[in-house]
Design an enzyme around this catalytic site. Structure first.
Site, PDB file in Angstrom:
ATOM      1  N   ASN A 112      -4.405   4.849   7.195  1.00 51.97           N
ATOM      2  CA  ASN A 112      -5.769   5.275   6.873  1.00 51.97           C
ATOM      3  C   ASN A 112      -6.698   5.163   8.076  1.00 51.97           C
ATOM      4  O   ASN A 112      -7.616   5.971   8.236  1.00 51.97           O
ATOM      5  CB  ASN A 112      -6.347   4.442   5.720  1.00 51.97           C
ATOM      6  CG  ASN A 112      -5.862   4.935   4.366  1.00 51.97           C
ATOM      7  OD1 ASN A 112      -5.334   6.039   4.263  1.00 51.97           O
ATOM      8  ND2 ASN A 112      -6.037   4.130   3.339  1.00 51.97           N
ATOM      9  N   HIS A 172       0.832  -1.205   0.000  1.00 49.87           N
ATOM     10  CA  HIS A 172       0.000   0.000   0.000  1.00 49.87           C
ATOM     11  C   HIS A 172       0.868   1.257   0.000  1.00 49.87           C
ATOM     12  O   HIS A 172       1.579   1.525   0.965  1.00 49.87           O
ATOM     13  CB  HIS A 172      -0.924  -0.022   1.231  1.00 49.87           C
ATOM     14  CG  HIS A 172      -1.891   1.099   1.281  1.00 49.87           C
ATOM     15  ND1 HIS A 172      -2.288   1.685   2.449  1.00 49.87           N
ATOM     16  CD2 HIS A 172      -2.549   1.759   0.292  1.00 49.87           C
ATOM     17  CE1 HIS A 172      -3.150   2.655   2.178  1.00 49.87           C
ATOM     18  NE2 HIS A 172      -3.314   2.725   0.880  1.00 49.87           N
TER      19      HIS A 172
HETATM   20  N1  3HC Z   1       4.395  13.606  -7.935  1.00 56.12           N
HETATM   21  C1  3HC Z   1       5.737  13.773  -7.769  1.00 56.12           C
HETATM   22  N2  3HC Z   1       6.267  14.710  -6.953  1.00 56.12           N
HETATM   23  C2  3HC Z   1       5.415  15.523  -6.304  1.00 56.12           C
HETATM   24  C3  3HC Z   1       4.029  15.430  -6.444  1.00 56.12           C
HETATM   25  C4  3HC Z   1       3.518  14.407  -7.309  1.00 56.12           C
HETATM   26  N3  3HC Z   1       2.206  14.225  -7.477  1.00 56.12           N
HETATM   27  N4  3HC Z   1       3.460  16.374  -5.667  1.00 56.12           N
HETATM   28  C5  3HC Z   1       4.463  17.042  -5.060  1.00 56.12           C
HETATM   29  N5  3HC Z   1       5.633  16.525  -5.448  1.00 56.12           N
HETATM   30  C6  3HC Z   1       6.961  16.929  -4.987  1.00 56.12           C
HETATM   31  C7  3HC Z   1       7.295  18.287  -5.481  1.00 56.12           C
HETATM   32  O1  3HC Z   1       7.927  18.228  -6.745  1.00 56.12           O
HETATM   33  C8  3HC Z   1       8.258  18.805  -4.399  1.00 56.12           C
HETATM   34  O2  3HC Z   1       9.559  18.303  -4.579  1.00 56.12           O
HETATM   35  P1  3HC Z   1      10.842  19.199  -4.180  1.00 56.12           P
HETATM   36  O3  3HC Z   1      10.618  19.639  -2.743  1.00 56.12           O
HETATM   37  O4  3HC Z   1      11.982  18.266  -4.295  1.00 56.12           O
HETATM   38  O5  3HC Z   1      10.827  20.326  -5.136  1.00 56.12           O
HETATM   39  C9  3HC Z   1       7.743  18.129  -3.135  1.00 56.12           C
HETATM   40  O6  3HC Z   1       6.942  17.031  -3.555  1.00 56.12           O
HETATM   41  C10 3HC Z   1       6.934  19.090  -2.334  1.00 56.12           C
HETATM   42  O7  3HC Z   1       5.893  19.573  -3.186  1.00 56.12           O
HETATM   43  P2  3HC Z   1       5.372  21.060  -3.207  1.00 56.12           P
HETATM   44  O8  3HC Z   1       6.494  21.984  -2.857  1.00 56.12           O
HETATM   45  O9  3HC Z   1       4.636  21.277  -4.475  1.00 56.12           O
HETATM   46  O10 3HC Z   1       4.272  21.128  -2.100  1.00 56.12           O
HETATM   47  P3  3HC Z   1       4.319  20.684  -0.610  1.00 56.12           P
HETATM   48  O11 3HC Z   1       5.602  20.999   0.049  1.00 56.12           O
HETATM   49  O12 3HC Z   1       3.055  21.174  -0.035  1.00 56.12           O
HETATM   50  O13 3HC Z   1       4.228  19.087  -0.678  1.00 56.12           O
HETATM   51  C11 3HC Z   1       2.947  17.149  -0.641  1.00 56.12           C
HETATM   52  C12 3HC Z   1       3.201  18.461  -1.334  1.00 56.12           C
HETATM   53  C13 3HC Z   1       4.130  16.209  -0.816  1.00 56.12           C
HETATM   54  C14 3HC Z   1       1.719  16.543  -1.282  1.00 56.12           C
HETATM   55  C15 3HC Z   1       2.763  17.436   0.888  1.00 56.12           C
HETATM   56  O14 3HC Z   1       1.857  18.479   1.047  1.00 56.12           O
HETATM   57  C16 3HC Z   1       2.270  16.249   1.663  1.00 56.12           C
HETATM   58  O15 3HC Z   1       3.021  15.374   2.050  1.00 56.12           O
HETATM   59  N6  3HC Z   1       0.938  16.214   1.938  1.00 56.12           N
HETATM   60  C17 3HC Z   1       0.324  15.134   2.664  1.00 56.12           C
HETATM   61  C18 3HC Z   1      -0.136  14.118   1.691  1.00 56.12           C
HETATM   62  C19 3HC Z   1      -0.706  12.892   2.364  1.00 56.12           C
HETATM   63  O16 3HC Z   1      -1.091  12.890   3.510  1.00 56.12           O
HETATM   64  N7  3HC Z   1      -0.795  11.805   1.607  1.00 56.12           N
HETATM   65  C20 3HC Z   1      -1.326  10.566   2.083  1.00 56.12           C
HETATM   66  C21 3HC Z   1      -2.780  10.504   1.813  1.00 56.12           C
HETATM   67  S1  3HC Z   1      -3.495   8.957   2.304  1.00 56.12           S
HETATM   68  C22 3HC Z   1      -3.141   7.923   1.034  1.00 56.12           C
HETATM   69  O17 3HC Z   1      -2.587   8.260   0.029  1.00 56.12           O
HETATM   70  C23 3HC Z   1      -3.550   6.521   1.206  1.00 56.12           C
HETATM   71  C24 3HC Z   1      -4.713   6.177   0.358  1.00 56.12           C
HETATM   72  O18 3HC Z   1      -4.980   4.809   0.532  1.00 56.12           O
HETATM   73  C25 3HC Z   1      -5.951   6.957   0.704  1.00 56.12           C
END
Ligand code: 3HC
Length: 536
Positions: free
Chosen positions: A191, A141
């Site tokens: 989750n 996962h």
């Molecule tokens: N693909 C690849 N890289 C990505 C990306 C994507 N979709 N989104 C963001 N990134 C990278 C960016 O390029 C950036 O890299 P860098 O720092 O080396 O330049 C880094 O991640 C940080 O991105 P941003 O600066 O654009 O924005 P943030 O600092 O806000 O980070 C985030 C974005 C990584 C999404 C961060 O906000 C985060 O960790 N959020 C929490 C997400 C979370 O909780 N996810 C789990 C959800 S539950 C789940 O998935 C399980 C499922 O079963 C439901």
């Protein structure tokens, strides 16, 4: 034990495409499969876009981008997977679709190939039990965005061959991920903790008592998480959040696990978040942003009654915002002329920022202040006296609102105001605008235990303790899951230990008085009583 060099990923939505990227960057040959040639091409588009973004940010060279794409074979034919060593299914969360794919794979792949599911919520045991070789079926996962977040939950069923789970765990390590191996329980670790936190935020939003921006600021700034809960729902997909809620509720029957009515409505309406362009927020190009009241509503004069660091901080902050501030020592409250002052903050005078002045003394100051101001004045009180206000002892005519300044995090410092019945929208707007101009991130929520930030945080922490109490995961597993899977800067148990089990337990108990669905974990109460941390 099979040696994995060829991997297949079935389903090229957000998660599937991310998983393809992870393996291809890890130098595995990858089959990227979706139901039709068009869907497979759409998947190619997702992967290419993500790699292009990495190139534009200087994180990937042009040559590595090409090499990564060259390792991927996009196809709509499951029969291409004859030589795959590991197949990861990432199709929509419907058991009948999963069963039909795993049944088809039984006839295609070698008997020693590993079959994995990226399911967020469905029972791995049920998926495995429907196959010819349940001992090779395991959960793998990933977390969204898969290329960024390090957690991989490896889910073992009672049917799995231990060497299969070991291989998948090793593979996750090889990919630079952080695996946590767990049993097959609704929501697994991350989750099962994240989704109830999100659904509580949605339920609070649905009451209309807290704005979506305030809820997001409560998570992002107040607790210090990477995103606010509603923004995160939009990222994960409202349909996914809804599905996990349903599975969690089926398993636990806890009212707090049920999918909030608003979430169900948005899913039925097809507003699934970023992927459809609309969820809690509108992602279309012409969508406006939520505006706060702006500085127009702020007051030009205020008084701070009290002493100590917090009083000084507020005086300085208001003055810095251009507000004319009258600073009044607590004991002098009776002699100060505060009539007509639109905003008066009464602060305790303790050494640690004003939170430990004797309650009686502050009550006196507050009583004096409320007798000298009129109904247009908003009186804010900091912390301990807040409980006094919540108890409804004072303030029949005067709006006395509890104010809580939270610890500063990366996003700023939250100044949270509890809104009591009878407060007018103009008064709330004035308080918000003044706090914002003074450099705080304002949050307004109902004046009930925990208001917004602690109402969300303390129950989240309580859930984590309950999971440990149930023997499903250790505090270390939980902290790895939440930091590596959801980007939390600190794990839930690290936060809990810092706050103190007694503080959190008291908060949860207070909340449980008003909301019977909140059940304090016995283990939390035990740690509170014995003053024991969870992480040693
Ligand atoms: N693909 C690849 N890289 C990505 C990306 C994507 N979709 N989104 C963001 N990134 C990278 C960016 O390029 C950036 O890299 P860098 O720092 O080396 O330049 C880094 O991640 C940080 O991105 P941003 O600066 O654009 O924005 P943030 O600092 O806000 O980070 C985030 C974005 C990584 C999404 C961060 O906000 C985060 O960790 N959020 C929490 C997400 C979370 O909780 N996810 C789990 C959800 S539950 C789940 O998935 C399980 C499922 O079963 C439901």
């Amino acid at each position: 034990m099979v040696s994995v060099t060829k991997v297949a990923v079935i389903g090229l939505g957000t998660m599937g495409a991310g998983i393809v990227e992870v393996f291809a960057k890890g130098e595995f040959a990858v089959y990227a499969v979706d139901g039709t040639t068009e869907l497979a091409e759409r998947g190619r588009g997702f992967v290419t876009k993500s790699l292009d973004r990495a190139v534009s940010k200087g994180k990937l060279t042009e040559a590595d981008r090409h090499a990564t794409l060259d390792r991927i074979t996009f196809t709509a034919e499951l029969t291409d997977l004859v030589d795959a060593d590991l197949v990861i299914e990432a199709v929509p969360e419907r058991m009948e679709i999963k069963h039909s794919i795993f049944t088809a794979l039984d006839d295609i792949v070698r008997p020693d190939a590993i079959l994995a599911s990226n399911t967020s919520s469905l029972s791995l045991t049920e998926i495995a039990a429907g196959t010819r070789h349940p001992e090779r079926v395991v959960g793998m996962h990933f977390f969204n965005p898969a290329p960024v977040l390090k957690l991989v939950e490896v889910i073992r069923t009672v049917l799995v061959d231990e060497s299969v789970a070991d291989t998948v765990r090793e593979l996750a390590l090889q990919l630079g991920k952080k695996p946590v191996v767990v049993g097959d329980r609704a929501g697994f670790v991350a989750n099962a903790l994240l989704i109830p936190y999100l659904s509580r935020a949605i339920a609070l939003y649905e009451t209309g008592k807290v704005s979506r921006v305030d809820l997001d600021n409560a998570g992002r700034v107040g607790i210090g998480l990477p995103m606010g809960p509603l923004t995160l729902c939009d990222l994960v997909g409202l349909d996914v959040v809804h599905e996990v809620c349903k599975v969690m509720y089926d398993a636990t029957k806890r009212p707090s696990d049920a999918s909030p009515s608003l979430l169900r409505q948005l899913v039925l309406a097809g507003r699934l978040g970023r992927k459809t362009g609309q969820g809690f927020y509108d992602y279309s190009a012409d969508a406006g942003v939520d505006e706060d009241a702006g500085t127009d509503a702020m007051t030009t004069s205020a008084a701070v009654v009290g002493e100590g660091e917090l009083a000084t901080q507020l005086v300085d902050a208001f003055a810095g915002a251009g507000v004319t501030v009258t600073a009044v020592d607590g004991p002098a409250a009776g002699t100060a002329d505060l009539a007509g002052t639109p905003l008066v903050v009464v602060v305790g005078g303790g050494a640690d920022g004003g939170f430990d002045t004797e309650g009686d003394e502050v009550d006196d100051w507050l009583a004096t202040v409320t007798s000298t101001v009129d109904a247009r004045t908003v009186v804010l009180t900091a912390d301990e006296v807040s409980e006094f206000v919540l108890a409804g002892v004072l303030g029949e005519d005067i709006a006395i609102l509890p104010l809580r300044l939270h610890q500063e995090t990366k996003g700023g410092q939250v100044a949270e105001v509890g809104v009591i019945l009878g407060t007018t929208p103009d008064q709330v707007a004035m308080v918000r605008a003044t706090l914002a101009a003074a450099g705080f991130v304002p949050i307004a929520g109902p004046a009930r235990p925990g208001v917004v930030v602690d109402a969300l945080l303390f129950q989240h922490l309580n859930d984590a303790v309950a999971m440990v109490d149930a023997g499903y995961a250790t505090p270390q597993d939980v902290d790895t899951a939440m930091t590596a899977g959801c980007g939390y800067p600190r794990g839930l148990f690290a936060i809990l230990d810092e706050l103190g089990a007694d503080v959190v337990a008291d908060g949860v108990v207070e909340q449980s008085v008003l909301d019977p669905s909140v059940v304090p974990s016995p283990l939390l109460l035990e740690h509170a009583a014995r003053d024991l941390p969870f992480l040693s």
